[in-house]
Design an enzyme around this catalytic site. Sequence first.
Site, PDB file in Angstrom:
ATOM      1  N   ILE A 152       1.017  -1.340   0.041  1.00 54.44           N
ATOM      2  CA  ILE A 152       0.000  -0.041  -0.038  1.00 54.44           C
ATOM      3  C   ILE A 152       0.883   1.369  -0.045  1.00 54.44           C
ATOM      4  CG2 ILE A 152      -1.812   1.435   1.233  1.00 54.44           C
ATOM      5  CD1 ILE A 152      -2.789  -1.429   2.281  1.00 54.44           C
ATOM      6  N   ASP A 171      10.801   2.532   6.753  1.00 53.62           N
ATOM      7  CA  ASP A 171      10.371   1.067   6.942  1.00 53.62           C
ATOM      8  C   ASP A 171      11.026   0.647   7.970  1.00 53.62           C
ATOM      9  OD1 ASP A 171       8.595  -0.757   4.857  1.00 53.62           O
ATOM     10  OD2 ASP A 171       9.526  -1.846   6.323  1.00 53.62           O
ATOM     11  N   ALA A 229      -4.309   2.511   8.278  1.00 53.99           N
ATOM     12  CA  ALA A 229      -3.448   1.086   8.760  1.00 53.99           C
ATOM     13  C   ALA A 229      -4.293   0.192   9.749  1.00 53.99           C
ATOM     14  CB  ALA A 229      -2.027   1.338   9.133  1.00 53.99           C
ATOM     15  N   ARG A 230      -4.034   0.592  10.713  1.00 53.64           N
ATOM     16  CA  ARG A 230      -4.757  -0.414  11.986  1.00 53.64           C
ATOM     17  C   ARG A 230      -5.047   0.746  13.186  1.00 53.64           C
ATOM     18  NH1 ARG A 230      -6.546  -3.306   8.900  1.00 53.64           N
ATOM     19  NH2 ARG A 230      -6.530  -5.620   9.162  1.00 53.64           N
ATOM     20  N   ASP A 254      -9.470   5.906   9.251  1.00 51.41           N
ATOM     21  CA  ASP A 254     -10.312   5.029   8.705  1.00 51.41           C
ATOM     22  C   ASP A 254     -10.369   3.721  10.001  1.00 51.41           C
ATOM     23  OD1 ASP A 254     -11.874   3.220   6.996  1.00 51.41           O
ATOM     24  OD2 ASP A 254      -9.951   2.226   6.421  1.00 51.41           O
ATOM     25  N   GLU A 259     -12.855  -0.107  17.521  1.00 50.19           N
ATOM     26  CA  GLU A 259     -13.912  -0.535  16.604  1.00 50.19           C
ATOM     27  C   GLU A 259     -14.630  -1.623  16.987  1.00 50.19           C
ATOM     28  OE1 GLU A 259     -11.933  -1.609  12.867  1.00 50.19           O
ATOM     29  OE2 GLU A 259     -10.724   0.119  12.987  1.00 50.19           O
ATOM     30  N   HIS A 277     -13.419   2.131   8.838  1.00 49.18           N
ATOM     31  CA  HIS A 277     -12.737   1.002   8.440  1.00 49.18           C
ATOM     32  C   HIS A 277     -13.286   0.419   7.028  1.00 49.18           C
ATOM     33  CE1 HIS A 277      -9.864  -2.462   9.768  1.00 49.18           C
ATOM     34  NE2 HIS A 277      -9.783  -2.254   8.404  1.00 49.18           N
ATOM     35  N   GLY A 279     -11.329   0.709   3.927  1.00 50.75           N
ATOM     36  CA  GLY A 279     -10.174   0.946   3.361  1.00 50.75           C
ATOM     37  C   GLY A 279     -10.195   0.091   1.777  1.00 50.75           C
ATOM     38  N   ALA A 280     -10.710  -1.381   2.168  1.00 52.63           N
ATOM     39  CA  ALA A 280     -10.690  -2.258   1.276  1.00 52.63           C
ATOM     40  C   ALA A 280     -12.177  -2.501   0.570  1.00 52.63           C
ATOM     41  CB  ALA A 280     -10.005  -3.509   1.693  1.00 52.63           C
TER      42      ALA A 280
HETATM   43  N1  LIG Z   1      -7.998   0.238   6.150  1.00 51.80           N
HETATM   44  C1  LIG Z   1      -8.161  -0.903   5.571  1.00 51.80           C
HETATM   45  O1  LIG Z   1      -9.213  -1.365   5.343  1.00 51.80           O
HETATM   46  C2  LIG Z   1      -7.005  -1.764   5.366  1.00 51.80           C
HETATM   47  C3  LIG Z   1      -7.052  -2.763   4.180  1.00 51.80           C
HETATM   48  C4  LIG Z   1      -5.926  -3.329   4.066  1.00 51.80           C
HETATM   49  C5  LIG Z   1      -4.680  -3.359   4.970  1.00 51.80           C
HETATM   50  N2  LIG Z   1      -4.634  -2.360   5.852  1.00 51.80           N
HETATM   51  C6  LIG Z   1      -3.424  -2.098   6.753  1.00 51.80           C
HETATM   52  O2  LIG Z   1      -2.438  -1.805   5.989  1.00 51.80           O
HETATM   53  C7  LIG Z   1      -1.234  -2.448   6.511  1.00 51.80           C
HETATM   54  C8  LIG Z   1      -0.189  -2.438   5.288  1.00 51.80           C
HETATM   55  O3  LIG Z   1      -0.734  -3.414   3.950  1.00 51.80           O
HETATM   56  P1  LIG Z   1       0.249  -3.740   3.129  1.00 51.80           P
HETATM   57  O4  LIG Z   1      -0.543  -4.655   2.089  1.00 51.80           O
HETATM   58  O5  LIG Z   1       0.977  -2.802   2.326  1.00 51.80           O
HETATM   59  O6  LIG Z   1       1.402  -4.638   3.816  1.00 51.80           O
HETATM   60  P2  LIG Z   1       3.011  -4.996   3.660  1.00 51.80           P
HETATM   61  O7  LIG Z   1       3.216  -6.212   4.390  1.00 51.80           O
HETATM   62  O8  LIG Z   1       2.949  -5.055   1.949  1.00 51.80           O
HETATM   63  O9  LIG Z   1       3.891  -3.619   4.067  1.00 51.80           O
HETATM   64  C9  LIG Z   1       3.940  -3.225   5.284  1.00 51.80           C
HETATM   65  C10 LIG Z   1       5.281  -2.592   5.349  1.00 51.80           C
HETATM   66  O10 LIG Z   1       5.483  -2.091   6.709  1.00 51.80           O
HETATM   67  C11 LIG Z   1       6.650  -2.380   7.182  1.00 51.80           C
HETATM   68  N3  LIG Z   1       6.406  -2.337   8.700  1.00 51.80           N
HETATM   69  C12 LIG Z   1       6.005  -3.080   9.336  1.00 51.80           C
HETATM   70  N4  LIG Z   1       5.931  -2.659  10.720  1.00 51.80           N
HETATM   71  C13 LIG Z   1       6.659  -1.232  10.664  1.00 51.80           C
HETATM   72  C14 LIG Z   1       6.744  -0.330  11.508  1.00 51.80           C
HETATM   73  N5  LIG Z   1       6.384  -0.459  12.851  1.00 51.80           N
HETATM   74  N6  LIG Z   1       7.312   0.825  11.149  1.00 51.80           N
HETATM   75  C15 LIG Z   1       7.626   0.844   9.633  1.00 51.80           C
HETATM   76  N7  LIG Z   1       7.577   0.266   8.933  1.00 51.80           N
HETATM   77  C16 LIG Z   1       6.959  -1.042   9.243  1.00 51.80           C
HETATM   78  C17 LIG Z   1       7.096  -3.744   6.738  1.00 51.80           C
HETATM   79  O11 LIG Z   1       8.388  -4.021   6.514  1.00 51.80           O
HETATM   80  C18 LIG Z   1       6.383  -3.693   5.378  1.00 51.80           C
HETATM   81  O12 LIG Z   1       7.376  -3.153   4.265  1.00 51.80           O
HETATM   82  C19 LIG Z   1      -1.618  -3.598   6.981  1.00 51.80           C
HETATM   83  O13 LIG Z   1      -0.766  -4.656   7.853  1.00 51.80           O
HETATM   84  C20 LIG Z   1      -3.089  -3.704   7.401  1.00 51.80           C
HETATM   85  O14 LIG Z   1      -2.986  -3.173   8.784  1.00 51.80           O
HETATM   86  C21 LIG Z   1      -5.793  -1.604   5.999  1.00 51.80           C
END
Ligand SMILES: NC(=O)c1ccc[n+]([C@@H]2O[C@H](COP(=O)([O-])OP(=O)(O)OC[C@H]3O[C@@H](n4cnc5c(N)ncnc54)[C@H](O)[C@@H]3O)[C@@H](O)[C@H]2O)c1
Length: 303
Positions: A152, A171, A229-230, A254, A259, A277, A279-280
């Site tokens: 993302i 990262d 994110a979360r 979001d 929640e 929430h 996002g997806a």
């Molecule tokens: N809002 C929504 O509906 C929704 C939908 C999908 C995903 N998400 C969230 O988005 C997040 C990211 O998704 P993605 O597909 O890009 O995941 P991904 O695994 O492709 O990327 C996550 C990146 O974050 C890095 N990372 C992990 N912890 C970290 C930290 N504390 N500080 C800095 N970097 C860190 C990892 O090394 C990785 O490169 C998911 O973990 C999920 O929580 C939210």
Amino acid sequence: MAKILITDGMDKGAVQQLKDFGFEVTEQFYPEPELIQEIKKYDAVVVRSATKITKPVIDGADNHLKLIVRGGVGVDNIEVAYAESKHIKVMNTPGASSDSVAELALGLMFAVARQIPQADASMKAGKWEKKAFSGGIELAGKTLGTIGMGRIGASIARMAGALGMKVIGYDRFPETARTRNVPLVSKEELVKSSDYITLHIPYDKVAGAELTAKEFAMMKDGVVIINCARGGTVDEDALLAALNSGKVRGAGIDVWVGEPNPRRDLVEHPKVVAIPHVGAATGEAQGRVGGEVVQILKEFFKK
Ligand SMILES: NC(=O)c1ccc[n+]([C@@H]2O[C@H](COP(=O)([O-])OP(=O)(O)OC[C@H]3O[C@@H](n4cnc5c(N)ncnc54)[C@H](O)[C@@H]3O)[C@@H](O)[C@H]2O)c1
């Protein structure tokens, strides 16, 4: 043929494909006490985020369940290690929703920068408050700091670059980051030099929030915070204080700690654009998620 329980809904076309393939499919949400009773009837369960696959649910499966599929990215609603200790495989669909989440994060940036939801609410209340909504800011030329440069993070970097933003990323595991020409910097440098900060990381139960009062103190005055994110990745008390002090210009949120009952002081805050929430939650993302879930189930049960 295997029996599949889908608890949080799934794309209709994908459900039909599973049925056509011969799976016995049940679409039903169960609250935890009922799920504990029902889960042993199934070979696989497909969840999104509403259903929590807890230790008692896994124990209720009585060694019958073989596979848990999370239609989406984060598996924080599943006790993964415990499931695996019981020889239940856990799989997800990591790439299917990246562009939808990135577009929403970008949408929240525009919404906060120009107070679009607030202006709309004012118009619908019969007002014409041109002056109140005349203090907008642009995205073009500004620095966007992306915390988490995975799927993302890389997607929003591509979109923001096209808008003329200067994108920097942080990262925690730089070797896995999908940087695609985005310079990786330390968290401190990102926090100090960004006009907009967006988070795209999982929630780390041990480390806790990634943005706390310490990071807010280092930020530029008037920074915009976006969290798709979360819940918990941004300390909500610290964010509220920074909104009230004027350090943070506005936030687009979001994802929430409480929640589905997030704290009202943030939801109702005039500088917050609040969404539940989603996002997806696009037809395209859910179509792709459904397609990937079908592939996972077909592959798994062909053995
Ligand atoms: N809002 C929504 O509906 C929704 C939908 C999908 C995903 N998400 C969230 O988005 C997040 C990211 O998704 P993605 O597909 O890009 O995941 P991904 O695994 O492709 O990327 C996550 C990146 O974050 C890095 N990372 C992990 N912890 C970290 C930290 N504390 N500080 C800095 N970097 C860190 C990892 O090394 C990785 O490169 C998911 O973990 C999920 O929580 C939210």
